[in-house]
Design an enzyme around this catalytic site. Structure first.
Site, short mmCIF file in Angstrom:
data_model
loop_
_atom_site.label_atom_id
_atom_site.label_comp_id
_atom_site.label_asym_id
_atom_site.label_seq_id
_atom_site.Cartn_x
_atom_site.Cartn_y
_atom_site.Cartn_z
NE ARG A 40 95.41 87.09 -10.62
CZ ARG A 40 96.00 88.26 -10.41
NH1 ARG A 40 96.41 88.35 -10.00
NH2 ARG A 40 96.23 88.79 -11.91
CG HIS A 86 96.81 80.04 -15.90
ND1 HIS A 86 95.44 80.26 -15.91
CD2 HIS A 86 97.65 79.90 -14.73
CE1 HIS A 86 96.42 81.06 -14.64
NE2 HIS A 86 97.11 81.05 -13.90
CE1 TYR A 130 114.18 65.00 -9.31
CE2 TYR A 130 113.44 66.87 -8.11
CZ TYR A 130 115.17 66.18 -8.96
OH TYR A 130 115.83 67.32 -8.81
#
Length: 758
Positions: A40, A86, A130
């Site tokens: 991470r 993931h 978007y």
């Protein structure tokens, strides 16, 4: 026995086992810490990527979102990455993708975004439904060769597919784009650098493998931030940071003076430090203006469009622009300190803080490994193709027999193998051959291809046997990368400059940060301090705590420095502009510095400079000290008069004249010449007055021809000439005689030249 590092499997028979709480917590916390560090927070030193970034790029590769292809919805990319690689939520993936696309966050963006991906003001990106995205040329370089066995693959989280453990990384991404992350017990912070400079340093390292980090600074002088700015860190500090892998870089905004006509000017900020939100920066400047912390600045305007343009309007045409900017650098994020902590995963496994040379060495070694693996993959493909071509040539030479066997034999494959001594691969290739390939021209093409592949095979074999040739090939690849991101390209041109921070008078800078206004400083007997607006002489209506009262007050300005003399013999320095206002009882003065609980404040007065003080202790020892030697630069103060318990500092007065008057708690007064007292910067001093009981109460200096004066409790003035004081005149360390009639019972001379009440 060693401690377990993997939690034990639950018993299959349902039996409950007892495990020590300490062992259980250690096992689970260690597993969590390793997961955070490895998967991470820390980037891989080879490709400079964290797992989430690597998975995003690989997911886009599977979607064929190359630089020349069309855009795809970010939601589609996020969904595929989350479903296959993931499983940590779409928000985490999309945030990482957005950062890869922001040209003000990433020096070399890995994602080409279309739509609202946020801005330097700190506004968030639009939702993933978007926006659209595809890979950039930099990302393509990082993935180049991934289908040629260049890197290892590992099973994904559910074992349904595979993902790369590292990318081939033909671009020096670790240092070029940097990385930020916080793990368990460790963190990483790597600022971005110029890719062309990194390529030059890598090429030098190939030629000179033993070069230290300091030797690479002529190629990599420092970071290169996407938002520009100017680095004002000393070269020695930069060298040490790159050598140790830890340090920081002081970065300032780039600004210029712009003529506004009629003798006026404006300051225009065109570049701000990396990771600074412009809107928050302007809000901070506006707050300082409202709080009157920037007396040289009149207004701030944001005239930015696509480029940064922050206009600072000075209060007057005579204001020094450099002094104005220094005050802003000190109070705002126009100057930031970017940390360097090159804590990375070496070989993808070991967390380690590395220097510049080791970081480039990890990348170079990885590029050589990729070259070898790709070459071996290509060699295997060539050998397979040559084997096929050999079988096809046999077929062309014996085409009639091949056709007969295929037509007549029930199992033509074994028959072909037996008849022409073919391999399984060759026999399969002959059976899969199309009829149109039987023309004469095809045989010519096969022979031509066979010759070319044989030559290529020989070249690759030589490459795999020669380490020198391998490094030459790696160097050639790096040179090709440099051409794409050279200093003459828009993306490769260095954006961050270097300069030395100008030196200014510290007092001038601090005064430029405070509105200059008259104030009256009030100190109570209990040591509470406050500042009243204006010069106030009537304090009869001033309120104090029930057990407190007025000790002293004096006139000053908000830009004044105050000196505090305490019973421990130390001087402390205060900024008058930081004192609390007149409403309320103020604040304890000891909050502003580190004063021991057993010590008390003797007096407070404004710093004037170039004066001299006579200081004395209870035991009657003292000396003369210059005022400039009493200024403290830290909260701990500055030790001037050395005292040991039960002795303590008692008195201070400004040196004015040629005579010294000392009075003890036993009311005995002695007068002696000032030249008998030495001038020192620190020490215990000499004996001023001798006592059989009690100690020193007060000291005063005066001009002999003017006589000695004092003020009683009723504010009445008294004065005696030297002739009238003949009985009290003597030498330093004399005991003296009882004070003359009319001397205050407080045993203090009253009045002082340390401060002015007017």
């Amino acid at each position: 026995m060693g401690k377990r590092t993997i939690p034990p499997e639950p018993p299959s028979d349902g039996e409950i086992q007892d495990i020590a709480l300490r062992d259980a917590l250690e096992e689970r916390y260690l597993a969590y810490a390793l997961s955070t560090i490895m998967h991470r927070a820390l980037p891989d030193a080879r490709d400079g990527l964290k797992p989430v970034h690597r998975r995003i790029l690989y997911g886009m590769r599977l979607l064929r979102l190359d630089p020349g292809s069309g855009f795809r919805k970010s939601a589609k990319i996020v969904g595929d990455v989350m479903g296959s690689f993931h499983p940590h939520g779409n928000l985490a993936i999309y945030d990482a993708l957005v950062r890869l696309a922001q040209d003000f966050s990433s020096r070399y963006p890995l994602v080409d975004g279309q739509g609202n991906f946020g801005n330097i003001d700190g506004d968030n990106a639009a939702a993933d439904r978007y926006t659209e995205a595809r890979m950039t040329e930099v990302a393509r370089l990082l993935l180049d060769g991934i289908d040629e066995n260049a890197v290892d693959f590992r099973p994904n989280y559910d074992g349904q597919t595979e993902e790369p453990s590292v990318l081939p990384g033909a671009f020096p991404n670790l240092l070029a784009n940097g990385a930020q992350g916080i793990a368990v017990g460790m963190a990483t912070s790597i600022p971005p650098h110029n890719a062309a400079e990194l390529c030059d340093a890598a090429l030098h390292l190939i030629e000179h493998p033993n070069t230290k980090s300091r030797g690479l600074l002529k190629y990599v002088p420092g970071p290169d931030f996407p938002t520009g700015g100017i680095i004002v860190e000393p070269a020695s500090a930069i060298a040490e940071a790159y050598e140790t892998g830890r340090g920081s870089f002081r970065v300032r905004a780039r600004w210029e003076k712009e003529d506004a006509g009629r003798g006026t000017y404006n300051i225009v900020v065109t570049e701000i430090p990396w990771l600074v939100q412009k809107s928050r920066l302007i809000e901070r400047i506006a707050e300082l203006l409202n709080d009157k912390k920037l007396p040289l600045l009149a207004d701030v305007r944001d005239e930015s469009t696509e480029d940064v343009r922050v206009v600072l309007e000075p209060r007057s045409r005579t204001a020094d622009p450099e002094l104005l900017m220094e005050s802003l650098f000190k109070l705002t994020e126009l100057e930031s300190r970017i940390p360097l902590n090159m804590n990375v995963l070496v070989k993808g496994k070991i967390p380690k803080v590395i220097g510049l040379t080791e970081a480039l060495r990890e990348w170079l070694d990885h590029r050589r490994d990729v070259l070898i693996r790709r070459s071996q993959h290509r060699l295997a493909a060539i050998e397979h193709r040559l084997e096929v071509l050999g079988g096809l040539l046999i077929a062309y030479l014996n085409i009639d027999e091949v056709i007969r066997i295929i037509r007549q034999e029930d199992e033509p494959k074994p028959a072909l193998i037996k008849r022409f001594k073919l391999t399984e691969v060759q026999a399969e290739a002959i059976l899969n051959m199309r009829l149109r390939s039987l023309r004469k021209l095809e045989e010519f093409e096969i022979r031509k291809e066979d010759k070319a592949l044989t030559e290529e095979k020989s070249t690759i074999e030589k490459l795999l046997k020669s380490e020198t040739q391998q490094w030459q090939t790696v160097a050639w690849e790096i040179k090709e990368t440099k051409k794409k991101f050279g200093p003459n390209t828009p993306l490769g041109k260095r954006r961050t400059g270097f300069a030395e921070a100008p030196t200014h008078d510290l007092a001038a800078i601090e005064s430029a940060m405070v509105e200059r206004e008259p104030i009256t400083v009030v100190v109570s007997e209990k040591g509470w301090v406050r500042a009243l607006k204006g010069h106030v002489t009537d304090l009869s209506n001033l309120q104090f705590k029930s057990d407190d009262k007025l000790k002293l007050f004096f006139s000053a300005e908000t830009t004044s420095k105050l000196l505090v003399f305490a019973t421990n013999g130390r001087f402390y320095t205060l900024d008058a502009g930081k004192l609390p206002g007149g409403r309320g009882h103020g604040e304890p003065v000891r909050l502003y510095f580190d004063l021991e609980q057993e010590s008390d404040v003797i007096t407070v007065f404004p710093l004037q400079g170039s004066r001299k003080f006579l200081v004395g202790s209870v035991e009657g020892r003292g000396f003369v000290v210059p005022e400039d030697e009493c200024v403290a630069n830290t909260r701990k103060g500055k030790q001037v008069l050395n005292v040991k318990s039960p002795d303590e500092a008692r008195a201070i007065t400004v040196v004015e004249g040629d005579q010294v008057a000392a009075i003890g708690e036993n009311r005995k007064l002695v007068i002696f010449p000032l030249d008998q007292v030495p001038e020192m910067t620190r020490g215990s001093g000499v004996r001023l007055q001798r006592f059989k009981d009690g100690g020193l109460s007060d000291v005063r200096t005066f001009v002999g021809k003017d006589g000695l004066g004092w003020t009683d409790s009723a504010e009445r003035q008294f004065s005696l000439t030297l002739k009238e004081l003949a009985d009290w005149r003597g030498n330093r360390a004399d005991a003296g005689r009882l004070a003359p009639k009319g001397f205050p019972k407080s045993n203090r001379f009253g009045g002082t030249a340390l401060y002015d009440k007017k």
